[in-house]
Scaffold this active site. Sequence first.
Site, PDB file in Angstrom:
ATOM      1  N   ASP A  60      32.861  76.175  31.888  1.00 53.55           N
ATOM      2  CA  ASP A  60      32.280  76.208  30.561  1.00 53.55           C
ATOM      3  C   ASP A  60      31.841  77.656  30.341  1.00 53.55           C
ATOM      4  O   ASP A  60      31.524  78.363  31.305  1.00 53.55           O
ATOM      5  CB  ASP A  60      31.074  75.276  30.482  1.00 53.55           C
ATOM      6  CG  ASP A  60      30.288  75.483  29.204  1.00 53.55           C
ATOM      7  OD1 ASP A  60      30.886  75.328  28.127  1.00 53.55           O
ATOM      8  OD2 ASP A  60      29.103  75.818  29.299  1.00 53.55           O
ATOM      9  N   CYS A  61      31.805  78.102  29.114  1.00 58.64           N
ATOM     10  CA  CYS A  61      31.443  79.503  28.859  1.00 58.64           C
ATOM     11  C   CYS A  61      29.970  79.674  28.504  1.00 58.64           C
ATOM     12  O   CYS A  61      29.224  80.346  29.205  1.00 58.64           O
ATOM     13  CB  CYS A  61      32.315  80.074  27.747  1.00 58.64           C
ATOM     14  SG  CYS A  61      32.045  81.851  27.467  1.00 58.64           S
TER      15      CYS A  61
END
Length: 245
Positions: free
Chosen positions: A21-22
């Site tokens: 996930d960023c």
Amino acid sequence: MTDAVQVGAQIGAEIEAVTFDCFGTLIDWESGILSVLRLLCERYSVKPMPADGELLAMYARLESRAQEGAYRHYRDILGEVMQKFARELGFQIAAADHSLLADSIEYWPAFGDTAASLRALKARYKVGVLSNIDDDLFEGALPKLGLGSVGGLDLLVTAQQVSSYKPAHAHFEEAIERLGLEKSKLLHIAQSQRHDIQPCNEMGIRCVWVDRLRGSGGASGDFAAKPDYVVPDLATLVRELGLTG
């Protein structure tokens, strides 16, 4: 609070790709979100100023509701969040301020261990990002990841590309298809239990919870999920996989 479980070199030898996930995991979205929400409260003279925890909880609730139903671009989601945030705090937001949150994304900082950790992981594995964002908005975060252009990533799956938002499974299904790997060869790494760890549980994908907040919740909210491994930060993950950050 999930008991900490070390990742270890054994899993490092079994996997061929890591996905992240960023925002919240690689990029410090909470500081970015707070800077905008505080600015709005000051600009529109909201008194008393809500505590940081209240602002983040409000954001998480409004974003989750805005993402329900048919897919819409993330920029539109954030515009709706801004309007409803203003309504709940009792002021009318000017049209020019609807895009403040979306426009701020390119300025959100990466965590201090992000770039070095991604480079260390890239030396051994395929590295991908699965993000609830539009393609153009992701471009603002890319230079902070330390891998150069988007070509430095082996995989990028955005909400725009799959017309869906996590915790739905579309990001993960797309990643597995594009990577051409068995699920057993993939390790997903994320801070949000709701958006990432839970769907990994449902799909049988091994996952690491990056518990930067030491179990205190945050903008992702509290959600009961079962990560396979828990680390306090990415630098620890790199060490436990037997790599050098």
